[in-house]
Design a protein around this motif. Structure first.
Motif, PDB file in Angstrom:
ATOM      1  N   PHE A 156       0.821  -1.222   0.000  1.00  0.00           N
ATOM      2  CA  PHE A 156       0.000   0.000   0.000  1.00  0.00           C
ATOM      3  C   PHE A 156       0.849   1.264   0.000  1.00  0.00           C
ATOM      4  O   PHE A 156       0.398   2.319  -0.448  1.00  0.00           O
ATOM      5  CB  PHE A 156      -0.927   0.010   1.224  1.00  0.00           C
ATOM      6  N   ALA A 157       2.080   1.185   0.511  1.00  0.00           N
ATOM      7  CA  ALA A 157       2.935   2.371   0.612  1.00  0.00           C
ATOM      8  C   ALA A 157       3.711   2.660  -0.669  1.00  0.00           C
ATOM      9  O   ALA A 157       4.507   3.610  -0.719  1.00  0.00           O
ATOM     10  CB  ALA A 157       3.907   2.220   1.778  1.00  0.00           C
ATOM     11  N   THR A 158       3.484   1.870  -1.719  1.00  0.00           N
ATOM     12  CA  THR A 158       4.138   2.126  -3.007  1.00  0.00           C
ATOM     13  C   THR A 158       3.698   3.479  -3.540  1.00  0.00           C
ATOM     14  O   THR A 158       2.501   3.783  -3.602  1.00  0.00           O
ATOM     15  CB  THR A 158       3.770   1.028  -4.025  1.00  0.00           C
ATOM     16  N   THR A 159       4.641   4.320  -3.924  1.00  0.00           N
ATOM     17  CA  THR A 159       4.302   5.643  -4.434  1.00  0.00           C
ATOM     18  C   THR A 159       3.985   5.591  -5.925  1.00  0.00           C
ATOM     19  O   THR A 159       4.315   4.610  -6.610  1.00  0.00           O
ATOM     20  CB  THR A 159       5.451   6.630  -4.208  1.00  0.00           C
ATOM     21  N   GLN A 160       3.360   6.642  -6.418  1.00  0.00           N
ATOM     22  CA  GLN A 160       3.026   6.687  -7.839  1.00  0.00           C
ATOM     23  C   GLN A 160       4.282   6.656  -8.699  1.00  0.00           C
ATOM     24  O   GLN A 160       4.330   5.974  -9.728  1.00  0.00           O
ATOM     25  CB  GLN A 160       2.213   7.953  -8.153  1.00  0.00           C
ATOM     26  N   GLU A 161       5.328   7.343  -8.255  1.00  0.00           N
ATOM     27  CA  GLU A 161       6.585   7.353  -9.011  1.00  0.00           C
ATOM     28  C   GLU A 161       7.188   5.953  -9.070  1.00  0.00           C
ATOM     29  O   GLU A 161       7.672   5.516 -10.119  1.00  0.00           O
ATOM     30  CB  GLU A 161       7.574   8.326  -8.362  1.00  0.00           C
ATOM     31  N   GLN A 162       7.168   5.242  -7.943  1.00  0.00           N
ATOM     32  CA  GLN A 162       7.690   3.874  -7.933  1.00  0.00           C
ATOM     33  C   GLN A 162       6.861   2.961  -8.827  1.00  0.00           C
ATOM     34  O   GLN A 162       7.402   2.133  -9.561  1.00  0.00           O
ATOM     35  CB  GLN A 162       7.686   3.343  -6.497  1.00  0.00           C
ATOM     36  N   LEU A 163       5.549   3.141  -8.782  1.00  0.00           N
ATOM     37  CA  LEU A 163       4.645   2.287  -9.549  1.00  0.00           C
ATOM     38  C   LEU A 163       4.871   2.439 -11.054  1.00  0.00           C
ATOM     39  O   LEU A 163       4.728   1.480 -11.816  1.00  0.00           O
ATOM     40  CB  LEU A 163       3.198   2.630  -9.196  1.00  0.00           C
ATOM     41  N   GLU A 164       5.219   3.622 -11.485  1.00  0.00           N
ATOM     42  CA  GLU A 164       5.491   3.840 -12.908  1.00  0.00           C
ATOM     43  C   GLU A 164       6.697   3.023 -13.366  1.00  0.00           C
ATOM     44  O   GLU A 164       6.785   2.618 -14.522  1.00  0.00           O
ATOM     45  CB  GLU A 164       5.737   5.327 -13.180  1.00  0.00           C
ATOM     46  N   TYR A 165       7.640   2.756 -12.446  1.00  0.00           N
ATOM     47  CA  TYR A 165       8.891   2.090 -12.789  1.00  0.00           C
ATOM     48  C   TYR A 165       8.853   0.578 -12.551  1.00  0.00           C
ATOM     49  O   TYR A 165       9.609  -0.171 -13.153  1.00  0.00           O
ATOM     50  CB  TYR A 165      10.010   2.718 -11.947  1.00  0.00           C
ATOM     51  N   LEU A 166       7.969   0.138 -11.671  1.00  0.00           N
ATOM     52  CA  LEU A 166       7.917  -1.268 -11.277  1.00  0.00           C
ATOM     53  C   LEU A 166       7.115  -2.124 -12.260  1.00  0.00           C
ATOM     54  O   LEU A 166       6.223  -1.624 -12.949  1.00  0.00           O
ATOM     55  CB  LEU A 166       7.286  -1.397  -9.884  1.00  0.00           C
ATOM     56  N   ARG A 167       7.411  -3.422 -12.283  1.00  0.00           N
ATOM     57  CA  ARG A 167       6.645  -4.386 -13.080  1.00  0.00           C
ATOM     58  C   ARG A 167       6.405  -5.623 -12.209  1.00  0.00           C
ATOM     59  O   ARG A 167       7.292  -6.047 -11.464  1.00  0.00           O
ATOM     60  CB  ARG A 167       7.395  -4.790 -14.357  1.00  0.00           C
TER      61      ARG A 167
END
Length: 363
Positions: A156-167
């Motif tokens: 839940f603590a994943t940020t929007q910036e991190q989410l753009e980079y993660l797969r």
């Protein structure tokens, strides 16, 4: 994917190994990274702890099989400070911690993500069972297709910036399919057992770990009924959590008693009937929102295994539509709209349901 570079977080388990295999299959340059965090699994001779030495060897063997580069980085001191010490301090404060979230927030989705960027990777892929869905306003975090494997509560603590980079390549697969892929590709970890415990508590004895980090954890205190009656003494707050029924060592009662509240300052454990666990609200801290412009009632999970319940968020206070039971400070409240994760926050304190028979009792 020719000309692209993918970094894969490799723990040595079947999930991350299959992610590495799928990444390599795309034709992208694939680099496996394993973080050495804590080697307790090797020390006790147990396989299955994600940070153990055997798992690092397994990750390296898979990388060799796939013909990809593999690097190990020692982040033990960072893990000790940001995860293990926090774990111990939370228990000492009478709260129930979730170290896997702390690990994802820091060591994995901050340190590992930064390492990936330094290596010039186009993305970081992990073996988490969640789905990354592209919406009108960018990447969204959704529950895994397989409800039994869903790990969205812990992210839940994943940020929007991190989410753009993660797969998250495994989010739309059931676990048997993942093992089938591993077997088809000849990976030795295809039938490796899943890790069921917190990596640095492989035997499940949380209290032992806390005592090692905080020797004063065994300080005893009173067990008090919420009506004010002293029921006995306990052997340390670290042995109790809100909602706990077993292990209270209080016999001869007309009805079952549960842990209602812990007071770290006075070292008191308050117990009472199940009805006293009911809460109407929860105050949150460090709220992370990745729900875009969503407004309206939320579905909320207050424990990883709990069913979602309806609530509304006003500022930092969560108001439950119906009384919720066993809400423990230190846990997370994670917000959903159907399958989409909107964010979440840490439960700081709870507001009891007003009940006639509880009038005047400090719960």
């Amino acid at each position: 994917m020719s000309g692209k570079r993918i970094v894969v977080a490799m723990s040595g388990g079947v999930d991350s190994s299959v992610v590495a295999a799928l990444a390599a299959r795309t034709g992208a340059e694939t680099i496996g990274i394993t973080l050495q965090l804590y080697d307790h699994g090797e020390a006790v001779g147990r396989v299955g702890s994600c940070c153990a030495g055997q798992d690092i060897r397994d990750a390296r063997a898979v990388a060799d099989k796939l013909g990809i580069a593999h690097y190990v980085f020692d982040h033990a001191s960072r893990f000790q400070e940001s995860v293990m010490d926090v774990f111990a301090d939370e228990y000492m404060a009478g709260r129930t911690p979730i170290p896997c979230v702390e690990c994802n927030m820091g060591v994995k989705f901050t340190d590992l993500l930064n390492l990936s960027r330094e290596l010039g990777a186009d993305c970081l892929a992990t073996g988490h069972y969640v789905q990354r869905v592209m919406g009108a306003d960018g990447a969204e975090l959704h529950r895994a297709l397989d409800p039994a494997r869903d790990q969205s509560y812990f992210l839940f603590a994943t940020t929007q910036e991190q989410l753009e980079y993660l797969r998250f390549p495994l989010g739309n697969m059931p676990k048997p399919q993942v093992r089938e892929i591993a077997e088809e590709m000849g990976l030795a970890v295809a039938f490796k057992p899943d890790s069921q415990d917190i990596c640095f508590v492989p035997d499940g004895d949380y209290a032992k770990v806390v005592r090692k980090l905080r020797p004063e954890a065994d300080d005893d205190g009173e067990i008090i009924h919420i009506d004010g009656t002293v029921m006995g003494r306990h052997k340390g707050l670290i042995h109790y959590t809100v909602g706990q029924r077993k292990g209270l060592d209080i016999g001869g009662q007309a009805e079952p008693l549960y842990v209602i509240r812990l007071n770290a300052e006075t070292k008191q454990v308050f117990v009472g009937p199940k009805q006293a666990l009911a809460v109407a609200s929860a105050t949150l801290r460090d709220i992370n929102w990745i729900g875009g412009d969503f407004e309206g009632p939320l579905q909320v999970k207050v424990r990883s295994m709990a069913k979602p319940t309806h609530a509304r968020l006003e500022g930092d206070t969560l108001h439950f539509h119906n009384p919720e039971f066993g809400v423990s400070p230190g846990q997370a409240a994670v917000f959903y709209n159907k399958d989409r994760v909107l964010g979440g926050g840490w439960i700081e304190e709870t507001g009891a349901v007003a009940q006639q028979w509880l009038a005047g009792a400090e719960v």
